[in-house]
Structure formats: C-alpha cells, structure tokens
Design a protein around this motif. Structure first.
Motif, PDB file in Angstrom:
ATOM      1  N   MET B   1       0.653  -1.012   0.245  1.00  0.00           N
ATOM      2  CA  MET B   1       0.049  -0.179  -0.364  1.00  0.00           C
ATOM      3  C   MET B   1       0.680   0.974   0.094  1.00  0.00           C
ATOM      4  SD  MET B   1      -3.321  -1.199   0.177  1.00  0.00           S
ATOM      5  CE  MET B   1      -4.363   0.171   1.100  1.00  0.00           C
ATOM      6  N   THR B   4       0.665   4.801  -0.867  1.00  0.00           N
ATOM      7  CA  THR B   4      -0.746   5.642  -2.035  1.00  0.00           C
ATOM      8  C   THR B   4      -2.316   4.849  -1.593  1.00  0.00           C
ATOM      9  OG1 THR B   4      -0.430   3.802  -2.983  1.00  0.00           O
ATOM     10  CG2 THR B   4       0.455   5.593  -4.443  1.00  0.00           C
ATOM     11  N   HIS B 135      -2.641   2.748  -6.989  1.00  0.00           N
ATOM     12  CA  HIS B 135      -2.368   1.182  -6.250  1.00  0.00           C
ATOM     13  C   HIS B 135      -0.306   1.695  -7.225  1.00  0.00           C
ATOM     14  CE1 HIS B 135      -6.217   0.177  -6.521  1.00  0.00           C
ATOM     15  NE2 HIS B 135      -6.395   0.874  -7.431  1.00  0.00           N
TER      16      HIS B 135
END
Lengths: 391, 391
Positions: B1, B4, B135
């Motif tokens: 992650m 973001t 992503h």
C-alpha cells in the motif's frame, strides 16, 4: 634495545603462566638510579582498569622505581578485588626489589572483566626479578604482547652513544598494542626510559607534548581502552641534563616511531591510512575532521577495497563542527585531487592504491592549521579477530 | 500500500535506465489534493546533496505537490551542475503534472560524486507520470532501493478504512536504506503520506517528534549520509482533522516500523542490536551512552561472534560525558546481568545469543531517564559489501 637502551635500567620478560598458551606474559622494568624521576599519561576512558588507578597514585608519589606489566588479562572492571590485586603485585615487586610499593607502577593488558591468576602472577614477579638484566629490554617487550604479531621497540640516542664517556643520553622504549587503538591514547602499554638527568616536571611536559601529536593521533578502530598507559622513567645515569627542546624532540621521535609500529601491526589491517587535514581554521578543527574521517567505517571499507571513494571523505567532514564551506573542500588520495571545490576533481582512475600506505589529504580551505591522524582500513580479518577474541 | 494507502495520492515506479543493470530506479509520488500540505526533515550532514538543498527550498514554499525520487546516483558533491539537475528534474515533473516546479521535491540515492544521466532521468519522469496510479505505492517503493534486499512500506489506519465513508484517516509510507545508517537521520529516503486534513505546522511538529525517537535512533554503522530525507505529505482527501496526539502517534508508529525494517535489512548484518540505556540522569545522557555503545566496532564484532563481551560495553560507556559512577554500572545481555556494580556479574555462559535480535541493557544508576538505540553487528559481509560498492 628497548627500555634497557638507556643507562640505569634493567628489565626481564618471562612466562608466568597467566596466558594459558604458555607464551611470555610478565615483564619487569627497574630503574636502578641514581635518579627515579617519572611521568605518566593514562587513558581518558572514565572506566579505568585497576592498574591504571593504582599507577596514577604511584605517579603522585613522586618517583617510580619499577614497572610490572602483564599480558593475558586487563584487570579491568574487576571491582575492589582487582584493585587489591594490582596493589599486591606492586607489594611483591617492592619486596623483592627492596623498594616501597608506592614506587612500583603496574600495567595490565588483555581481556576485560576477569580477575588475574595471582597464584601465578606473584611467583612470576619473583622469577622476573631474578632475571633482571641490562639486556632484558627485548624480552620485556615480547612479554607484553597480546594480539601483537611483533614486539615494538624504539631508541633515540643524542650525542655520544652510551658506551663512550660523557655527553650522550638516550631515550628508549617499548610498546604493545594492536586492537582498541583510539585517541585519548591509542590503546597501548608503553614504557619509555631515559638516562638523562631530569625532574618530574620536565618529563611530564615532554611526555604530554609528545603523546598529544603521536599516540593521541593514532586511531585504528575508534575504540578507547580502559588500560592505556604511557610511562617515562628517568635514571639520570648518563649524568647529563639535556636542553628541553632536544629532549622533547627525542621523546617525540620515540613516541612517533612506536605509534607507527602500532598502526602497522593493527589487528586485521591491510592498509595504513594517513589522514592529513590542511588549511583548517584551528588545530582542533583539523583534529576533529581527521578523526571523523579516520573513524568512518564506510570509508575504511572502501580503502580496503582500493576504492578512492572521496564521497565518503566529504560525508565524514560534513558531520563535524569545523569551519569550512562545502563547495570549497578539496580531497586528494595518494596525490590525486579527486575532489575539487566540493565536487568531482581529477579522474579517480588515476589513483594508485596498490600499496599498504594510503595518504588522504583533506583541504578545508578555511585557514592554515594542520593535523595528521593515522588509522587503518576495516577488513574481514578485523571482524574475524574481534569476533573470536574472548572465546 | 505504501504511499498510496492514504486517499489523494498516486504513485509510480519505473526503470529509467539510471541503473546500468536495468532495475527500477525512478519513483514519482503525487499529491492530488485537495490539500497539498507538507513537512520535511533532512540530513544533519553539512555536506548536503543537491536534491536536499533543492527540497529544503520546496518545503519553504509552503506546499508539495509531488516528489521525484531516484536511485542509482546520489547527486551529492556534484557542484552547480548537480543543483541544476535537481532543479531540472523538478521542472520536468512540474511540466508534465501541470504544477509549479517549486512544489516538486526531489530525492536521490546512490553513489556520491557522480552526475546523474539526465538524458535518461528526464524522459523517465514523463514515463512515470504516464503510469501514475492509486495502486502505484509498491512500485514506487521498489524503485528507490539501492542495496536494500527488500522494499519497505508501512501503513497505519485510524478509524474506518478508506473504502468506507467518514471518520477514518491513514498514514502510509515507504523507505529505502541499508547502508550509511546513522543518526541525524539514519540514511534513508522516506516519503510518508496522509489523507488527514492538517496544516504544515502540525505536520512538522508530528514529523519531528516521530523522527527524533525513531529514525534518529537507528545507528547501523555510524555513517551519516548527505541525502537523508523524510517527507510527510497531507492531501486532506479524507476530510478529517484528527486530534494531534492521535495523528502524532500514527506517524510515530509508521516511522518506527520503517526504522525497524531498515535495521533488519542493514548491509551485511547478522544481528539486530537493541541498546537500551536505563536510569540515566537525562535523556541526552541516555542517547549519548546508547550511541557510544552502538558505534563500538569491537563490541559489534563480539556480538557477531555471539560473545557477550560486556567489557566492551563498559569501555564504550567510559568514553562518554554522561553522569555515572564506574562502580555502579550494570549491564545485561539478553536478560543476563553479566556486569554488576562495574564488575563481574552473572555467569556469561548463561547468555543465549543464537537469535538475530540481541538486547543490551546498560543501567547507569544515575537517574530515571531512558533511551533506546538500534544498531547492527559488524560482519565480514559488511566489509565485503562496502569494499566493492562503487566498483
């Protein structure tokens, strides 16, 4: 010749059984006079070994008749019993030499945190006393080795040699040290002797001046020991009182020579690195920058790999408080100015790093003071030696 | 992650050809708003890389819209051309993102003293911009690796997760760093992002509080880099303004987690060493003693050899100016009090050192303050990696 090069000294070195491998481990140095003046410089580490605490007291007594030195155990962090052992060692030497215990300095080197085997050490003092000789300097130097691969001695004679009559005087000495070499004395035991006729005050002044620019600027691994001791004993046996400047220079030469021998024998080292800081605003700045460079592990690894990685030199300079402008810094490695004005300089491929000695010059462009710090590269051998030291 | 995880951020990581081996080497992190608040902490090294000098100016402008990060070259000690290159990188990102260059921070990592290949870097910025994604955090984290064996990310979410409406907010981040890890930031590039709605002042306060007790107390090899940068960007996209204490704790947790990941991935290390100093007179004393222990090469070698050599701990403590009495010091290694009252304590054979984490407690018996410094052992692998780094 070592500590017996000067007249008025005898020495011995024996195997007392302190080291389990049977190697020599006990040395005795005796000042036979007529004078017994002395000076000493000790570790700046606040955790001081018992023999350091004892010998500091001895120096205050005003005269030193003998020094007992042992390898195979540092007698550091050993509590009240450790201090009693240092005292008992001096008592034993005093007894066999017919002097007072407060005139006997004690030095120990080896692993921290172990009590000395006094059942071996005290009989060893008797044995050593029985072997005292005007030619015992070499044996004494050998007996204080720990991880040293060679024993270290040095002699400077001024004027006529000792075998002739009149005029000449000598400063000689021995040293041990191969690990824990850092400033505020490079870890070591050093005994210097002279047959010059000088008082404690002059000896102290000359010794401090000499150590400040020699042993104190040897910084092999940044680690400061609990046992560092440098003693200077004067017998007056030459019957000569030299000029201070001449004497101080002789002491400096012997200290410098022994310091160089320490660097060349540093544990696991493959390179001797001379870090010369020039054009500093103050000598303190020069020393601070030199030490910062000398202690930079990444640079020390790079030098080991024969990589003239000047970026690591600048990075080390940048961590100091010295006066400098980042865009005015210049760095030479083995004569090639690889960094100019804080940026890329001459072609780094021109740097020849095949030889053992590596010379780094850091130009701070901030004044006219200079200082030189000696260090070693960081090697896998250093890691291996110090991973297995106490096991 | 990674970066973001919080709402309002996109990122990308690509191979621009800066690294000759073709590995990813360029990351772009963009704050899509609505807010573009930011805080930053930079290396304490006085020799600062061009991107650090540039990004310090960006922070002063009041908002940060994007960060361009490259591995494969530090752009340090590269003179005026290096600064122009950092500026040109920001200009290029600003152009493709439709923002001002003064809102684009730049971070570089790699070898010091080499100019970046701008003919590869600038087209790379365009490519990365075209791949920006919500992503993209993992790819960005991968692109900033140098000698890192793994990429490092961390996320803390408070309240409801981002996919639900209302209430929740997130702090996420990525880090690189494996060598030159020392205080005054452990050498690293770190970008933290949050969707909380906070102003620069609050971000700055929380970031400085967090780094002071996390990254600043990671001291793997004592070497401070020229490029250390920790940025915290806030998008306000969650529409929530958290309580300061909660937010500061979330930032601290992410910094602590990333700091631990740096230690666990330190170059050549086989042990992670937690140096906990207790009962110090002041926190500064505790930090000074912790750093001195953490930087002792002999101790770091001993730990590598699984040797509970507490004498080297005492020797390191003794070089500090902290308040303590040598005969009151206590040291535990992995729970065994091997040194008590400055002397021999429990049997050192009881110390189990088989595991990667080693816990040293140094009790100064001089007060009630404490500090923990993390370091690594010194290994032959460290020497090998850093002997060959630039060649």
């Amino acid at each position: 010749m070592s500590v017996t090069a000067a007249q008025g000294f005898t020495a011995a070195g024996i195997a007392a059984g302190i080291k389990e491998n049977g190697n020599p481990d006990l040395a005795l140095v005796v000042n036979t006079g007529p004078r017994r003046a002395a000076a000493g410089v000790f570790t700046a580490n606040r955790v001081k070994a018992a023999p350091v605490l004892w010998s500091e007291q001895v120096l205050k007594s005003g005269q030193v008749s003998a020094v007992v030195l042992n390898s195979g155990g540092a007698n550091a962090c050993t509590g009240p019993k450790g201090f009693q052992d240092a005292h008992a060692t001096a008592e034993k030497a005093a007894e066999v030499l017919g002097r007072g215990a407060i005139e006997v300095a004690v030095c120990s080197t080896g692993l921290i945190g172990l009590l000395l085997p006094m059942d071996k050490l005290l009989p060893g003092v008797e044995t050593a006393a029985a072997q005292l000789s005007e030619h015992g300097g070499e044996k004494a130097a050998i007996a204080i080795k720990t991880t040293d691969t060679v024993h270290k001695t040095s002699v400077v004679t001024w004027g006529s040699p000792r075998t002739e009559s009149g005029g000449g005087w000598t400063v000689g000495g021995m040293a041990k040290g191969a690990g824990m070499l850092a400033p505020g004395l490079a870890t070591m035991l050093v005994v210097l002797t002279t047959d010059a006729d000088l008082d404690n005050e002059v000896l102290d002044k000359a010794l401090r001046a000499a150590t400040r620019t020699t042993f104190d600027r040897v910084d092999s691994d940044g680690c400061m020991s609990t046992n560092d001791t440098v003693l200077l004993l004067a017998s007056g046996a030459a019957g000569v009182t030299p000029e201070y400047e001449e004497f101080a220079e002789a002491v400096r030469q012997v200290c410098d020579d022994l310091g160089q021998q320490l660097i060349r024998d540093a544990e696991g080292a493959s390179k001797d690195i001379k870090v010369e800081v020039i054009n500093a605003a103050t000598e303190d700045d020069a020393v601070e920058v030199g030490r910062s460079i000398a202690r930079n592990n990444l640079l020390k690894c790079a030098i080991h790999g024969e990589d003239p990685n000047w970026g690591r030199v600048l990075s080390a300079i940048g961590t100091t408080k010295a006066a400098f402008g980042p865009d005015r810094l210049n760095v030479a490695i083995n004569g090639v100015w690889v960094c100019k004005n804080g940026g890329v300089g001459e072609d780094r491929d021109k740097v020849d790093m095949r030889y053992r000695e590596v010379h780094i010059v850091a130009d701070l462009a901030a004044g006219s003071e200079t200082a030189t710090i000696w260090t070693n590269d960081l090697t896998a051998d250093y890691v291996h030696e110090n991973s297995a030291y106490s096991s």
